[in-house]
Design a protein around this motif. Sequence first.
Motif, PDB file in Angstrom:
ATOM      1  N   LYS A 271      -0.915  26.502  -9.406  1.00 18.60           N
ATOM      2  CA  LYS A 271      -0.595  25.119  -9.049  1.00 18.60           C
ATOM      3  C   LYS A 271      -0.743  24.135 -10.201  1.00 18.60           C
ATOM      4  N   ASN A 272      -1.543  24.509 -11.186  1.00 16.50           N
ATOM      5  CA  ASN A 272      -1.809  23.585 -12.305  1.00 16.50           C
ATOM      6  C   ASN A 272      -2.413  22.268 -11.818  1.00 16.50           C
ATOM      7  N   ALA A 273      -3.358  22.400 -10.891  1.00 12.89           N
ATOM      8  CA  ALA A 273      -4.109  21.234 -10.410  1.00 12.89           C
ATOM      9  C   ALA A 273      -5.587  21.621 -10.497  1.00 12.89           C
ATOM     10  N   PRO A 274      -6.112  21.623 -11.736  1.00 12.04           N
ATOM     11  CA  PRO A 274      -7.421  22.248 -11.960  1.00 12.04           C
ATOM     12  C   PRO A 274      -8.626  21.359 -11.633  1.00 12.04           C
ATOM     13  N   PHE A 275      -8.576  20.627 -10.539  1.00 10.29           N
ATOM     14  CA  PHE A 275      -9.765  19.886 -10.098  1.00 10.29           C
ATOM     15  C   PHE A 275     -10.767  20.895  -9.551  1.00 10.29           C
ATOM     16  N   LYS A 276     -12.015  20.478  -9.491  1.00  9.12           N
ATOM     17  CA  LYS A 276     -13.054  21.403  -9.038  1.00  9.12           C
ATOM     18  C   LYS A 276     -13.564  21.058  -7.634  1.00  9.12           C
ATOM     19  N   THR A 277     -13.491  19.780  -7.262  1.00  7.25           N
ATOM     20  CA  THR A 277     -14.092  19.380  -5.980  1.00  7.25           C
ATOM     21  C   THR A 277     -13.112  18.520  -5.173  1.00  7.25           C
ATOM     22  N   PRO A 278     -13.275  18.513  -3.850  1.00 10.52           N
ATOM     23  CA  PRO A 278     -12.425  17.636  -3.021  1.00 10.52           C
ATOM     24  C   PRO A 278     -12.633  16.167  -3.359  1.00 10.52           C
ATOM     25  N   GLU A 279     -13.867  15.829  -3.777  1.00 10.09           N
ATOM     26  CA  GLU A 279     -14.134  14.418  -4.113  1.00 10.09           C
ATOM     27  C   GLU A 279     -13.215  13.944  -5.235  1.00 10.09           C
ATOM     28  N   GLU A 280     -12.950  14.821  -6.202  1.00  8.53           N
ATOM     29  CA  GLU A 280     -12.054  14.444  -7.310  1.00  8.53           C
ATOM     30  C   GLU A 280     -10.668  14.097  -6.776  1.00  8.53           C
ATOM     31  N   VAL A 281     -10.200  14.895  -5.830  1.00  8.61           N
ATOM     32  CA  VAL A 281      -8.865  14.646  -5.263  1.00  8.61           C
ATOM     33  C   VAL A 281      -8.878  13.335  -4.477  1.00  8.61           C
TER      34      VAL A 281
ATOM     35  N   CYS B 115      -1.717  18.058   1.090  1.00 11.23           N
ATOM     36  CA  CYS B 115      -0.882  19.015   1.810  1.00 11.23           C
ATOM     37  C   CYS B 115      -1.474  20.404   1.558  1.00 11.23           C
ATOM     38  N   LEU B 116      -1.771  21.093   2.630  1.00  9.88           N
ATOM     39  CA  LEU B 116      -2.346  22.440   2.536  1.00  9.88           C
ATOM     40  C   LEU B 116      -1.298  23.454   2.942  1.00  9.88           C
ATOM     41  N   MET B 117      -1.463  24.662   2.445  1.00  9.43           N
ATOM     42  CA  MET B 117      -0.538  25.726   2.823  1.00  9.43           C
ATOM     43  C   MET B 117      -1.336  26.847   3.474  1.00  9.43           C
ATOM     44  N   VAL B 118      -0.883  27.338   4.600  1.00 11.77           N
ATOM     45  CA  VAL B 118      -1.603  28.443   5.249  1.00 11.77           C
ATOM     46  C   VAL B 118      -0.645  29.594   5.528  1.00 11.77           C
ATOM     47  N   GLY B 119      -1.226  30.801   5.552  1.00 13.33           N
ATOM     48  CA  GLY B 119      -0.444  31.972   5.941  1.00 13.33           C
ATOM     49  C   GLY B 119       0.138  32.741   4.782  1.00 13.33           C
ATOM     50  N   ILE B 120      -0.503  32.626   3.601  1.00 16.45           N
ATOM     51  CA  ILE B 120      -0.022  33.356   2.425  1.00 16.45           C
ATOM     52  C   ILE B 120      -0.828  34.644   2.309  1.00 16.45           C
ATOM     53  N   ARG B 121      -0.155  35.735   2.012  1.00 11.13           N
ATOM     54  CA  ARG B 121      -0.849  37.011   1.824  1.00 11.13           C
ATOM     55  C   ARG B 121      -1.876  36.861   0.702  1.00 11.13           C
TER      56      ARG B 121
ATOM     57  N   PRO C 196       0.826  -1.211   0.000  1.00 11.86           N
ATOM     58  CA  PRO C 196       0.000   0.000   0.000  1.00 11.86           C
ATOM     59  C   PRO C 196       0.863   1.266   0.000  1.00 11.86           C
ATOM     60  N   ILE C 197       0.412   2.249  -0.772  1.00  8.94           N
ATOM     61  CA  ILE C 197       1.096   3.551  -0.803  1.00  8.94           C
ATOM     62  C   ILE C 197       0.101   4.621  -0.379  1.00  8.94           C
ATOM     63  N   THR C 198       0.493   5.438   0.584  1.00  6.28           N
ATOM     64  CA  THR C 198      -0.287   6.625   0.926  1.00  6.28           C
ATOM     65  C   THR C 198       0.222   7.749   0.026  1.00  6.28           C
ATOM     66  N   PHE C 199      -0.624   8.185  -0.895  1.00  7.34           N
ATOM     67  CA  PHE C 199      -0.202   9.231  -1.823  1.00  7.34           C
ATOM     68  C   PHE C 199      -0.582  10.606  -1.295  1.00  7.34           C
ATOM     69  N   LYS C 200       0.438  11.446  -1.127  1.00 13.15           N
ATOM     70  CA  LYS C 200       0.220  12.838  -0.751  1.00 13.15           C
ATOM     71  C   LYS C 200       0.132  13.680  -2.022  1.00 13.15           C
ATOM     72  N   ILE C 201      -0.600  14.779  -1.925  1.00 19.29           N
ATOM     73  CA  ILE C 201      -0.663  15.723  -3.045  1.00 19.29           C
ATOM     74  C   ILE C 201      -0.609  17.149  -2.500  1.00 19.29           C
ATOM     75  N   GLY C 202       0.174  17.966  -3.146  1.00 17.13           N
ATOM     76  CA  GLY C 202       0.216  19.384  -2.777  1.00 17.13           C
ATOM     77  C   GLY C 202      -0.995  20.094  -3.347  1.00 17.13           C
ATOM     78  N   VAL C 203      -2.045  20.181  -2.529  1.00 17.65           N
ATOM     79  CA  VAL C 203      -3.270  20.877  -2.945  1.00 17.65           C
ATOM     80  C   VAL C 203      -3.126  22.371  -2.657  1.00 17.65           C
ATOM     81  N   GLU C 204      -2.485  22.666  -1.550  1.00 21.75           N
ATOM     82  CA  GLU C 204      -2.284  24.030  -1.007  1.00 21.75           C
ATOM     83  C   GLU C 204      -3.595  24.631  -0.512  1.00 21.75           C
ATOM     84  N   THR C 205      -4.619  24.691  -1.357  1.00 22.06           N
ATOM     85  CA  THR C 205      -5.949  25.133  -0.913  1.00 22.06           C
ATOM     86  C   THR C 205      -7.000  24.553  -1.849  1.00 22.06           C
ATOM     87  N   PHE C 206      -8.184  24.330  -1.291  1.00 21.56           N
ATOM     88  CA  PHE C 206      -9.303  23.886  -2.125  1.00 21.56           C
ATOM     89  C   PHE C 206     -10.055  25.070  -2.730  1.00 21.56           C
ATOM     90  N   ASP C 207      -9.597  26.285  -2.461  1.00 24.08           N
ATOM     91  CA  ASP C 207     -10.156  27.458  -3.130  1.00 24.08           C
ATOM     92  C   ASP C 207      -9.579  27.485  -4.554  1.00 24.08           C
TER      93      ASP C 207
END
Length: 229
Positions: free
Chosen positions: A136-146, A154-160, A115-126
């Motif tokens: 990011k060039n990750a043009p999914f529309k919904t969390p379900e797709e991911v 992986c999310l990123m917080v604290g960006i201006r 088994p592999i746990t696959f991480k993805i740099g989503v940064e934000t679902f916005d």
Amino acid sequence: MLRYNIIKNKNPREIVLLKGRPCAWGKCAFCDYIGDNTEDTAEAEKLNAEVLSRVTGCLGVLEVINSGSCFELPEKTLILIRETVKSKNIKRLFFESHWMYRKMLQKMRSFMGIPITFKIGVETFDNDFREKVLRKNAPFKTPEEVARYFDSPCLMVGIRGQTKEMIDRDMDILKKYFKLGTVNVFTNNSTPVKRDDALVGWFMEKYACLENDPSVEVLYENTDFGVGG
Ligand code: SF4
């Protein structure tokens, strides 16, 4: 550069930082950590073999990261990871991959045989902020797709430019759709993207409880997993 560590607190595992080809996308607005990539396959294979030789299998779980996606590691390195999995009795791998490789994840799972746990740099679902500001060039529309492909965003917080509402929504989505996740608190680097200290302060206070949440790892520095530098 630290390339091997043992993570002892949440999801105990060995972790290695390997070298791969330059990220095939390479244009995220906030990213300047692609300096660890190389076009010299022989050099990468040699270094990766040295690093992988340190893996003991002591925890039965191994995370492999590189400054990009696992699909950008040399083929010989992937074969060596598979051999290490067998010889060290490793039962689970953690890999990272960009959205663009989503249709190749299953092939990698079959290749490694565990088994592999696959991480993805989503940064934000916005979607707007992720695509138009962070590029990011990750043009999914919904969390379900991911969640259909990946196990751990992986999310990123604290960006201006990010808002509290965006972060609250991201945290809700993380808990609702995924069993695991990582939150990277943004630190200023050589790109024009800037950290919002007030937003970081708000996040650290509001989400202090994540400290005790075994399913979410919060990284305050890129090196918090004990690799990199
Ligand atoms: S996909 Fe990852 S490595 Fe590639 S540019 Fe974006 S953040 Fe950097």
